[in-house]
Motif scaffolding. Structure first.
Motif, mmCIF file in Angstrom:
data_model
loop_
_atom_site.group_PDB
_atom_site.id
_atom_site.type_symbol
_atom_site.label_atom_id
_atom_site.label_comp_id
_atom_site.label_asym_id
_atom_site.label_seq_id
_atom_site.Cartn_x
_atom_site.Cartn_y
_atom_site.Cartn_z
ATOM 1 N N GLU A 17 5.011 3.784 -1.142
ATOM 2 C CA GLU A 17 5.680 2.602 -0.615
ATOM 3 C C GLU A 17 4.784 1.394 -0.817
ATOM 4 O O GLU A 17 3.563 1.494 -0.734
ATOM 5 C CB GLU A 17 5.996 2.773 0.877
ATOM 6 C CG GLU A 17 7.011 3.856 1.184
ATOM 7 C CD GLU A 17 7.358 3.917 2.654
ATOM 8 O OE1 GLU A 17 6.851 3.059 3.418
ATOM 9 O OE2 GLU A 17 8.122 4.812 3.033
ATOM 10 N N GLY A 18 5.409 0.252 -1.073
ATOM 11 C CA GLY A 18 4.669 -0.981 -1.293
ATOM 12 C C GLY A 18 5.206 -1.711 -2.502
ATOM 13 O O GLY A 18 6.316 -1.432 -2.975
ATOM 14 N N ALA A 19 4.443 -2.661 -3.010
ATOM 15 C CA ALA A 19 4.849 -3.403 -4.196
ATOM 16 C C ALA A 19 5.001 -2.436 -5.372
ATOM 17 O O ALA A 19 4.195 -1.516 -5.532
ATOM 18 C CB ALA A 19 3.816 -4.479 -4.519
ATOM 19 N N GLU A 44 -0.862 2.975 -1.948
ATOM 20 C CA GLU A 44 -0.744 1.542 -1.654
ATOM 21 C C GLU A 44 0.466 0.882 -2.308
ATOM 22 O O GLU A 44 0.828 -0.237 -1.943
ATOM 23 C CB GLU A 44 -2.009 0.799 -2.102
ATOM 24 C CG GLU A 44 -3.266 1.253 -1.380
ATOM 25 C CD GLU A 44 -4.499 0.475 -1.807
ATOM 26 O OE1 GLU A 44 -4.350 -0.636 -2.350
ATOM 27 O OE2 GLU A 44 -5.615 1.007 -1.602
ATOM 28 N N PHE A 45 1.094 1.556 -3.275
ATOM 29 C CA PHE A 45 2.190 0.955 -4.041
ATOM 30 C C PHE A 45 3.365 1.918 -4.156
ATOM 31 O O PHE A 45 3.214 3.131 -3.964
ATOM 32 C CB PHE A 45 1.723 0.588 -5.462
ATOM 33 C CG PHE A 45 0.530 -0.311 -5.509
ATOM 34 C CD1 PHE A 45 0.666 -1.688 -5.389
ATOM 35 C CD2 PHE A 45 -0.752 0.214 -5.673
ATOM 36 C CE1 PHE A 45 -0.438 -2.518 -5.419
ATOM 37 C CE2 PHE A 45 -1.864 -0.613 -5.715
ATOM 38 C CZ PHE A 45 -1.703 -1.985 -5.590
ATOM 39 N N THR A 46 4.530 1.363 -4.485
ATOM 40 C CA THR A 46 5.639 2.184 -4.954
ATOM 41 C C THR A 46 5.454 2.363 -6.458
ATOM 42 O O THR A 46 5.473 1.384 -7.209
ATOM 43 C CB THR A 46 6.995 1.514 -4.683
ATOM 44 O OG1 THR A 46 7.182 1.396 -3.271
ATOM 45 C CG2 THR A 46 8.133 2.346 -5.259
ATOM 46 N N LYS A 251 -6.070 -0.694 -8.282
ATOM 47 C CA LYS A 251 -5.637 -1.076 -6.938
ATOM 48 C C LYS A 251 -6.115 -2.492 -6.602
ATOM 49 O O LYS A 251 -5.352 -3.302 -6.056
ATOM 50 C CB LYS A 251 -6.172 -0.088 -5.906
ATOM 51 C CG LYS A 251 -5.457 1.248 -5.899
ATOM 52 C CD LYS A 251 -6.034 2.152 -4.810
ATOM 53 C CE LYS A 251 -5.300 3.479 -4.723
ATOM 54 N NZ LYS A 251 -5.845 4.344 -3.656
ATOM 55 N N ALA A 255 -3.250 -5.466 -6.351
ATOM 56 C CA ALA A 255 -3.042 -5.987 -5.001
ATOM 57 C C ALA A 255 -2.931 -7.494 -4.986
ATOM 58 O O ALA A 255 -2.374 -8.071 -4.082
ATOM 59 C CB ALA A 255 -4.150 -5.531 -4.074
#
Length: 255
Positions: A17-19, A44-46, A251, A255
């Motif tokens: 899940e995330g950007a 940290e991301f999709t 990452k 970010a």
């Protein structure tokens, strides 16, 4: 599955899940090669990790054109929500460059060792490779096409001979037709300066110290030519980079 503009179904896995971040593989592999990296980034991301056309569980529609693969990436970005960061590896990094230059809504672009040649004789060798590859595939000699590619990337002949008897060889033969797709993406093997100048997204070009001095020169030249490019060097890493080493760099940038 997501459907591309020409009706080709593309298999992908969504993690985390995330950007959103879309991963683009290089030659002679499917999305499994990026599975470890995808799982690390998914904290940290999709992450959308997909099989390029003609690979894995994805379909294919002939005739091939690089523009069709750009449309494939556009379909993945739409599936992600309309914008996404993109990471490309090797010739997949070159495909990602083409996609970004075409105007796709790519927020950030990270590239692992796009293999642009710095050798003046490189275009001749690339043309000879593409010509021979086309002949071998046209004759149905998939194993020889795989061996030709392996020789191009520097694998010794005796090692290739041994690999022909390994269980993984059948899978590599299944992917052999897509070697022509990556050859088309690479063009003459040199950095396409006019195309690179059109890339508007912030771009990180990452390379390892163990791939060869030529790769470092190529990566730095690409970063300098990009409107918003930076380069990063991973000590002790070859083209077969460790996901554990690469993921923290990606990452921080993504970010």
């Amino acid at each position: 599955m997501v459907r591309s503009a020409d009706g080709t179904d593309l298999a992908y896995e969504r993690l985390g899940e995330g950007a959103p971040v879309v991963l683009v593989t290089g030659a002679s592999c499917d999305r499994n090669v990026h599975e470890p990296l995808a799982r690390l980034l998914a904290t940290e991301f999709t992450v959308l990790n997909y099989d390029r056309r003609g690979r894995g569980e994805s379909g294919d529609t002939l005739p091939y054109a690089v523009d069709r693969e750009i449309e494939d990436l556009e379909a993945l970005i739409n599936e992600a929500g309309g914008t996404a960061a993109v990471f490309g590896s090797s010739s997949g990094a070159v495909l990602a460059l083409h996609a970004a230059a075409s105007g796709l809504p790519i927020t950030r672009l990270a590239l692992w060792e796009p293999p642009f040649t710095t050798d003046p004789d490189g275009p001749r060798r690339q043309h000879a490779y593409a010509t021979t590859l086309t002949t071998l595939l046209g004759e149905g000699r998939r194993g020889d096409a795989v061996a030709l590619f392996m020789g191009l990337v520097g694998i010794p002949e005796e090692m290739i001979s041994g690999m022909r008897h390994a269980p993984m060889w059948a899978g590599m033969e299944a992917l052999a037709p897509t070697l022509a797709y990556d050859a088309a993406v690479m063009g003459d093997g040199t950095m396409p300066a006019d195309l690179v100048a059109l890339v508007k997204a912030p771009t990180l070009v990452v390379h390892g110290t163990e791939t060869g001095d030529w790769m470092g020169e190529s990566a730095r030249a690409l970063a300098a030519a990009l409107p918003h490019g930076t380069s990063h060097t991973l000590q002790g890493q070859s083209h077969d980079v460790s996901s554990d080493v690469l993921a923290p760099v990606l990452k921080e940038f993504l970010a």
